[in-house]
Scaffold this active site. Sequence first.
Site, short mmCIF file in Angstrom:
data_model
loop_
_atom_site.label_atom_id
_atom_site.label_comp_id
_atom_site.label_asym_id
_atom_site.label_seq_id
_atom_site.Cartn_x
_atom_site.Cartn_y
_atom_site.Cartn_z
N ASN A 1 58.64 -68.40 31.72
CA ASN A 1 57.24 -68.26 31.32
C ASN A 1 56.65 -67.16 32.19
O ASN A 1 56.36 -67.39 33.37
CB ASN A 1 56.50 -69.59 31.53
CG ASN A 1 55.00 -69.44 31.34
OD1 ASN A 1 54.53 -68.44 30.81
ND2 ASN A 1 54.24 -70.44 31.79
N LYS B 1 53.82 -65.67 32.00
CA LYS B 1 52.35 -65.68 32.16
C LYS B 1 51.81 -64.25 31.91
O LYS B 1 52.39 -63.53 31.11
CB LYS B 1 51.98 -66.25 33.53
CG LYS B 1 52.70 -67.58 33.79
CD LYS B 1 52.16 -68.35 34.94
CE LYS B 1 52.97 -69.65 35.05
NZ LYS B 1 52.44 -70.58 36.01
N HIS C 1 50.14 -75.55 27.72
CA HIS C 1 50.43 -75.33 29.14
C HIS C 1 49.19 -75.71 29.95
O HIS C 1 48.06 -75.51 29.51
CB HIS C 1 50.81 -73.86 29.37
CG HIS C 1 51.28 -73.59 30.77
ND1 HIS C 1 50.41 -73.45 31.83
CD2 HIS C 1 52.54 -73.50 31.28
CE1 HIS C 1 51.12 -73.26 32.94
NE2 HIS C 1 52.41 -73.29 32.64
N GLU D 1 47.69 -74.35 32.30
CA GLU D 1 46.71 -73.27 32.52
C GLU D 1 45.84 -73.08 31.27
O GLU D 1 44.67 -72.70 31.37
CB GLU D 1 47.43 -71.97 32.92
CG GLU D 1 47.94 -72.07 34.35
CD GLU D 1 49.18 -71.26 34.67
OE1 GLU D 1 49.50 -70.32 33.92
OE2 GLU D 1 49.84 -71.58 35.68
N GLU E 1 55.50 -80.71 33.29
CA GLU E 1 55.10 -79.82 34.38
C GLU E 1 53.93 -80.45 35.15
O GLU E 1 52.78 -80.33 34.72
CB GLU E 1 54.64 -78.47 33.83
CG GLU E 1 55.71 -77.71 33.08
CD GLU E 1 55.41 -76.21 33.07
OE1 GLU E 1 56.20 -75.46 33.63
OE2 GLU E 1 54.36 -75.81 32.55
N GLY F 1 53.38 -73.36 40.71
CA GLY F 1 53.01 -72.26 41.61
C GLY F 1 52.75 -72.70 43.05
O GLY F 1 52.28 -71.89 43.86
N SER G 1 57.44 -74.77 40.07
CA SER G 1 58.11 -74.28 41.28
C SER G 1 59.64 -74.41 41.23
O SER G 1 60.27 -74.68 42.25
CB SER G 1 57.56 -74.99 42.52
OG SER G 1 56.18 -74.67 42.69
P1 PGA Z 1 56.04 -71.81 38.45
O1 PGA Z 1 55.37 -71.89 36.99
O2 PGA Z 1 57.53 -71.84 38.25
O3 PGA Z 1 55.57 -70.49 39.01
O4 PGA Z 1 55.56 -72.97 39.22
C1 PGA Z 1 55.87 -72.74 36.01
C2 PGA Z 1 54.97 -72.77 34.79
O5 PGA Z 1 53.74 -72.69 34.95
O6 PGA Z 1 55.46 -72.87 33.64
#
Ligand code: PGA
Length: 255
Positions: free
Chosen positions: A10, A12, A95, A97, A167, A173, A213
């Site tokens: 992903n 982003k 997601h 976000e 998630e 993150g 992460s």
């Molecule tokens: P990350 O993001 O691996 O940077 O924690 C995962 C995601 O948001 O899908």
Amino acid sequence: MKRSLKVIANWKMHMTVEETINFFERLSLLVSLDESDVCIAPAFTSIYPLAQAARGTNLKVGSQNVSDHISGAFTGEVSAHMVKHAGGSFSLVGHSERRSHYHENSELISKKILRCLESFLTPILCIGETELEKNKNLTDNVLTSQLEQGLKSLSPNDIDKLMIAYEPVWAIGSGNVPSSEVIQNIHLSCRNFLEKKYGHEVASKIKILYGGSVSEKTIQSLLSHNDIDGVLVGKAALSPDDFANIIKLSRELKK
Ligand code: PGA
């Protein structure tokens, strides 16, 4: 039932078209893309160029979001049909976000899943609890409600066409990953929920991925569990070398 592995990037809001192509060229030198286990969700602008670059391989390209509408006067939106015709084969939906920054609720998310299915995109429904919800022991309730609401408009025949990505919001993150045993238990309770609602056969087909992460360091313990069918990788998928190592380790573990 044996479920095949998925390693999904992903990206982003990262990667220009040029950076996308450079990434692809480097990745294809590092790992074989003949199998259909590697997927990348770039920004909308990179879907078509990446899908074109990946012709002749089995790399799957998809989107991070789609509109809840089919088409029309929705300035700034991109439909599932457009993603499909740009070379996409899947889309992330819901997601965290999107849920937090763009106020996406379950009503909207369930419409987006329908739009994906109508356009033959595999929806990947993202679910996860916040830190506060975890601390209040609400994880199970939150996930069950996100699944229930997100899937409510789907016909039972369509349920096995989707994937689920667990998630935890607090793990994204942050560098903090729940123990793999905790994740396995959560995946198992999601599968049990699906089994109760849709039956054993359907529930055993659905891939449940973990995201938050994920790195070369954490992948080993994650994929040693039965109900963790793959990973959704954010930051560590922005470097072709790191992503290639995650793919190689994942393949070793799920052989
Ligand atoms: P990350 O993001 O691996 O940077 O924690 C995962 C995601 O948001 O899908």
